[in-house]
Scaffold this motif. Structure first.
Motif, PDB file in Angstrom:
ATOM      1  N   GLY A 149      17.970  17.948 -16.819  1.00 21.29           N
ATOM      2  CA  GLY A 149      18.508  19.313 -16.840  1.00 21.29           C
ATOM      3  C   GLY A 149      18.176  20.068 -18.110  1.00 21.29           C
ATOM      4  O   GLY A 149      18.912  20.960 -18.522  1.00 21.29           O
ATOM      5  N   ILE A 150      17.079  19.690 -18.744  1.00 24.49           N
ATOM      6  CA  ILE A 150      16.762  20.343 -20.015  1.00 24.49           C
ATOM      7  C   ILE A 150      15.625  21.354 -19.837  1.00 24.49           C
ATOM      8  O   ILE A 150      15.054  21.464 -18.761  1.00 24.49           O
ATOM      9  CB  ILE A 150      16.313  19.304 -21.067  1.00 24.49           C
ATOM     10  N   ALA A 151      15.334  22.057 -20.904  1.00 19.85           N
ATOM     11  CA  ALA A 151      14.137  22.894 -20.911  1.00 19.85           C
ATOM     12  C   ALA A 151      13.349  22.522 -22.160  1.00 19.85           C
ATOM     13  O   ALA A 151      13.894  22.523 -23.256  1.00 19.85           O
ATOM     14  CB  ALA A 151      14.509  24.362 -20.936  1.00 19.85           C
ATOM     15  N   THR A 152      12.091  22.139 -21.972  1.00 15.30           N
ATOM     16  CA  THR A 152      11.237  21.930 -23.136  1.00 15.30           C
ATOM     17  C   THR A 152      10.972  23.305 -23.748  1.00 15.30           C
ATOM     18  O   THR A 152      10.666  24.256 -23.031  1.00 15.30           O
ATOM     19  CB  THR A 152       9.882  21.307 -22.717  1.00 15.30           C
ATOM     20  N   VAL A 153      11.117  23.396 -25.052  1.00 14.85           N
ATOM     21  CA  VAL A 153      10.916  24.683 -25.721  1.00 14.85           C
ATOM     22  C   VAL A 153       9.764  24.556 -26.715  1.00 14.85           C
ATOM     23  O   VAL A 153       9.698  23.593 -27.475  1.00 14.85           O
ATOM     24  CB  VAL A 153      12.196  25.107 -26.474  1.00 14.85           C
ATOM     25  N   ARG A 154       8.853  25.508 -26.671  1.00 13.58           N
ATOM     26  CA  ARG A 154       7.733  25.517 -27.611  1.00 13.58           C
ATOM     27  C   ARG A 154       7.477  26.953 -28.076  1.00 13.58           C
ATOM     28  O   ARG A 154       7.770  27.905 -27.344  1.00 13.58           O
ATOM     29  CB  ARG A 154       6.436  24.997 -26.955  1.00 13.58           C
ATOM     30  N   TYR A 155       6.917  27.079 -29.297  1.00 17.28           N
ATOM     31  CA  TYR A 155       6.467  28.383 -29.775  1.00 17.28           C
ATOM     32  C   TYR A 155       4.951  28.450 -29.637  1.00 17.28           C
ATOM     33  O   TYR A 155       4.260  27.448 -29.886  1.00 17.28           O
ATOM     34  CB  TYR A 155       6.846  28.586 -31.242  1.00 17.28           C
ATOM     35  N   ARG A 212       8.517  15.383 -16.794  1.00 14.08           N
ATOM     36  CA  ARG A 212       8.803  15.568 -18.217  1.00 14.08           C
ATOM     37  C   ARG A 212      10.262  15.307 -18.590  1.00 14.08           C
ATOM     38  O   ARG A 212      10.854  16.058 -19.375  1.00 14.08           O
ATOM     39  CB  ARG A 212       8.440  17.001 -18.625  1.00 14.08           C
ATOM     40  N   PRO A 213      10.883  14.249 -18.076  1.00 18.24           N
ATOM     41  CA  PRO A 213      12.281  14.025 -18.468  1.00 18.24           C
ATOM     42  C   PRO A 213      12.412  13.751 -19.953  1.00 18.24           C
ATOM     43  O   PRO A 213      13.474  13.981 -20.546  1.00 18.24           O
ATOM     44  CB  PRO A 213      12.703  12.794 -17.651  1.00 18.24           C
ATOM     45  N   PHE A 214      11.346  13.251 -20.569  1.00 17.74           N
ATOM     46  CA  PHE A 214      11.376  12.947 -22.005  1.00 17.74           C
ATOM     47  C   PHE A 214      10.530  13.935 -22.799  1.00 17.74           C
ATOM     48  O   PHE A 214      10.123  13.649 -23.917  1.00 17.74           O
ATOM     49  CB  PHE A 214      10.886  11.509 -22.246  1.00 17.74           C
ATOM     50  N   GLY A 215      10.255  15.097 -22.195  1.00 16.72           N
ATOM     51  CA  GLY A 215       9.446  16.088 -22.884  1.00 16.72           C
ATOM     52  C   GLY A 215       7.981  15.690 -22.854  1.00 16.72           C
ATOM     53  O   GLY A 215       7.532  15.032 -21.915  1.00 16.72           O
ATOM     54  N   GLY A 216       7.245  16.073 -23.898  1.00 16.45           N
ATOM     55  CA  GLY A 216       5.812  15.754 -23.902  1.00 16.45           C
ATOM     56  C   GLY A 216       5.175  16.046 -25.245  1.00 16.45           C
ATOM     57  O   GLY A 216       5.829  16.542 -26.172  1.00 16.45           O
ATOM     58  N   GLY A 217       3.892  15.704 -25.342  1.00 16.67           N
ATOM     59  CA  GLY A 217       3.150  15.958 -26.581  1.00 16.67           C
ATOM     60  C   GLY A 217       3.625  15.065 -27.713  1.00 16.67           C
ATOM     61  O   GLY A 217       4.226  14.012 -27.482  1.00 16.67           O
ATOM     62  N   ASN A 218       3.369  15.509 -28.961  1.00 15.40           N
ATOM     63  CA  ASN A 218       3.692  14.615 -30.086  1.00 15.40           C
ATOM     64  C   ASN A 218       5.163  14.620 -30.492  1.00 15.40           C
ATOM     65  O   ASN A 218       5.548  13.943 -31.428  1.00 15.40           O
ATOM     66  CB  ASN A 218       2.768  14.866 -31.286  1.00 15.40           C
ATOM     67  N   VAL A 219       5.988  15.382 -29.775  1.00 14.09           N
ATOM     68  CA  VAL A 219       7.441  15.278 -30.001  1.00 14.09           C
ATOM     69  C   VAL A 219       8.154  14.671 -28.793  1.00 14.09           C
ATOM     70  O   VAL A 219       9.369  14.785 -28.646  1.00 14.09           O
ATOM     71  CB  VAL A 219       8.090  16.635 -30.364  1.00 14.09           C
ATOM     72  N   MET A 220       7.373  14.023 -27.936  1.00 11.30           N
ATOM     73  CA  MET A 220       7.975  13.357 -26.774  1.00 11.30           C
ATOM     74  C   MET A 220       9.048  12.380 -27.256  1.00 11.30           C
ATOM     75  O   MET A 220       8.881  11.738 -28.300  1.00 11.30           O
ATOM     76  CB  MET A 220       6.898  12.591 -26.020  1.00 11.30           C
ATOM     77  N   CYS A 221      10.134  12.287 -26.496  1.00  7.53           N
ATOM     78  CA  CYS A 221      11.296  11.504 -26.921  1.00  7.53           C
ATOM     79  C   CYS A 221      10.920  10.085 -27.383  1.00  7.53           C
ATOM     80  O   CYS A 221      10.435   9.276 -26.596  1.00  7.53           O
ATOM     81  CB  CYS A 221      12.275  11.409 -25.764  1.00  7.53           C
ATOM     82  N   PRO A 222      11.179   9.768 -28.644  1.00  8.20           N
ATOM     83  CA  PRO A 222      10.879   8.410 -29.111  1.00  8.20           C
ATOM     84  C   PRO A 222      11.929   7.400 -28.648  1.00  8.20           C
ATOM     85  O   PRO A 222      11.738   6.203 -28.794  1.00  8.20           O
ATOM     86  CB  PRO A 222      10.915   8.556 -30.641  1.00  8.20           C
ATOM     87  N   GLY A 223      13.029   7.889 -28.060  1.00  9.77           N
ATOM     88  CA  GLY A 223      14.092   6.981 -27.628  1.00  9.77           C
ATOM     89  C   GLY A 223      13.901   6.479 -26.205  1.00  9.77           C
ATOM     90  O   GLY A 223      14.738   5.755 -25.683  1.00  9.77           O
ATOM     91  N   ARG A 224      12.766   6.858 -25.570  1.00 10.94           N
ATOM     92  CA  ARG A 224      12.630   6.546 -24.135  1.00 10.94           C
ATOM     93  C   ARG A 224      12.544   5.043 -23.858  1.00 10.94           C
ATOM     94  O   ARG A 224      13.007   4.575 -22.824  1.00 10.94           O
ATOM     95  CB  ARG A 224      11.446   7.299 -23.516  1.00 10.94           C
ATOM     96  N   TYR A 225      11.967   4.279 -24.771  1.00 13.40           N
ATOM     97  CA  TYR A 225      11.871   2.824 -24.542  1.00 13.40           C
ATOM     98  C   TYR A 225      13.245   2.176 -24.734  1.00 13.40           C
ATOM     99  O   TYR A 225      13.660   1.319 -23.959  1.00 13.40           O
ATOM    100  CB  TYR A 225      10.839   2.193 -25.489  1.00 13.40           C
ATOM    101  N   PHE A 226      13.935   2.611 -25.778  1.00 18.64           N
ATOM    102  CA  PHE A 226      15.289   2.115 -26.022  1.00 18.64           C
ATOM    103  C   PHE A 226      16.153   2.379 -24.782  1.00 18.64           C
ATOM    104  O   PHE A 226      16.865   1.499 -24.283  1.00 18.64           O
ATOM    105  CB  PHE A 226      15.862   2.807 -27.260  1.00 18.64           C
ATOM    106  N   THR A 227      16.052   3.614 -24.271  1.00 19.64           N
ATOM    107  CA  THR A 227      16.852   4.008 -23.112  1.00 19.64           C
ATOM    108  C   THR A 227      16.550   3.141 -21.900  1.00 19.64           C
ATOM    109  O   THR A 227      17.470   2.677 -21.218  1.00 19.64           O
ATOM    110  CB  THR A 227      16.561   5.487 -22.767  1.00 19.64           C
ATOM    111  N   SER A 228      15.250   2.889 -21.633  1.00 19.11           N
ATOM    112  CA  SER A 228      14.947   2.108 -20.431  1.00 19.11           C
ATOM    113  C   SER A 228      15.426   0.664 -20.602  1.00 19.11           C
ATOM    114  O   SER A 228      15.903   0.052 -19.654  1.00 19.11           O
ATOM    115  CB  SER A 228      13.471   2.185 -20.053  1.00 19.11           C
ATOM    116  N   LEU A 259      22.395  17.835 -22.611  1.00 14.77           N
ATOM    117  CA  LEU A 259      21.413  17.504 -23.647  1.00 14.77           C
ATOM    118  C   LEU A 259      20.177  16.884 -23.014  1.00 14.77           C
ATOM    119  O   LEU A 259      19.064  17.074 -23.471  1.00 14.77           O
ATOM    120  CB  LEU A 259      22.017  16.502 -24.630  1.00 14.77           C
ATOM    121  N   THR A 260      20.393  16.094 -21.966  1.00 18.86           N
ATOM    122  CA  THR A 260      19.257  15.452 -21.283  1.00 18.86           C
ATOM    123  C   THR A 260      19.438  15.541 -19.766  1.00 18.86           C
ATOM    124  O   THR A 260      18.889  16.423 -19.132  1.00 18.86           O
ATOM    125  CB  THR A 260      19.107  13.977 -21.725  1.00 18.86           C
ATOM    126  N   SER A 261      20.251  14.624 -19.215  1.00 14.34           N
ATOM    127  CA  SER A 261      20.410  14.594 -17.756  1.00 14.34           C
ATOM    128  C   SER A 261      21.727  15.237 -17.329  1.00 14.34           C
ATOM    129  O   SER A 261      22.717  15.163 -18.053  1.00 14.34           O
ATOM    130  CB  SER A 261      20.417  13.139 -17.273  1.00 14.34           C
TER     131      SER A 261
END
Ligand code: HEM
Length: 186
Positions: free
Chosen positions: A37-43, A109-125, A161-163
């Motif tokens: 339920g998030i929105a990836t935000v970029r400038y 893109r549940p964990f976003g993308g690019g070089n700021v992709m969620c680093p917590g995704r492995y911990f979470t799984s 914040l996420t889901s």
């Protein structure tokens, strides 16, 4: 993932779950797809023309809501808004055309993308696989107060914040599964 007739401690292996439980993995991704339920935000760093059609001016803020991207029928098919436990099965994904596969990969893109992709995704799984596999192995689950499952809708009134969270509790009765009553999970 040991013989239930052994006594003692059951230790779940993340690697084995990944290797042996394709439907489980597919369900995990499908839940993330539909509840994100998030929105990836970029400038935008410079004027950028997308698809020869849309000009994003330098300095603009682009918001990409996953609720839309994850349920777009032009990416996911006519059943995009339906839960399909097997949608992410490797055998099923392989049957898609190359273009469709690339499109779905980019759109998931549940964990976003690019070089700021969620680093917590492995911990979470690790956390989710371990917890859910424990419940599935060691307990039988039934709806409390009746035979029918009542699954609450997602609460779309709050920006998560996420889901997205459910609108209410999922009430269940957990009973130790026959043969597994004395197991201790670690
Ligand atoms: C299901 C659980 C989670 C989901 C769905 C999730 C989702 C996300 C999303 C969508 C982003 C934004 C990425 C982007 O802008 O492209 C993000 C960033 C981040 N997440 Fe997670 N996350 C989860 C769990 C976690 C956990 C458990 C941790 C830490 C242990 C964590 C740490 C972070 C950090 C530090 C960032 C910022 C990364 C950066 O800006 O470089 N996340 N997460």
């Amino acid at each position: 993932m040991t013989d239930p007739s052994d006594s003692g401690v059951v230790s779940l292996s993340y690697a084995l779950i990944k290797e042996k439980c394709p439907v489980f993995l597919s369900v995990y991704d499908e839940v993330l797809r539909l509840t994100s339920g998030i929105a990836t935000v970029r400038y935008t760093m410079q004027d950028t023309l997308i698809n020869d059609t849309w000009l994003l001016k330098k300095g603009a803020q682009v918001q990409m809501p996953t609720a839309y991207i994850h349920t777009d029928p032009s990416t996911w098919g006519a059943d995009a808004d339906q839960f399909d436990a097997e949608r992410f099965l490797e055998t099923k994904v392989k049957r898609l055309g190359r273009e469709e596969r690339v499109k779905r990969n980019a759109a998931f893109r549940p964990f976003g993308g690019g070089n700021v992709m969620c680093p917590g995704r492995y911990f979470t799984s690790h956390e989710v696989f371990g917890f859910v596999a424990t419940i599935l192995l060691g307990w039988d689950m039934e709806p409390s107060g009746g035979r029918e499952w009542k699954v609450p809708d997602m609460d779309r009134s709050k920006l998560p914040l996420t889901s997205l969270k459910p609108q209410g509790d999922v009430k269940v009765r957990l009973l130790r599964r026959g043969g597994w009553e004395k197991k201790v999970f670690e």
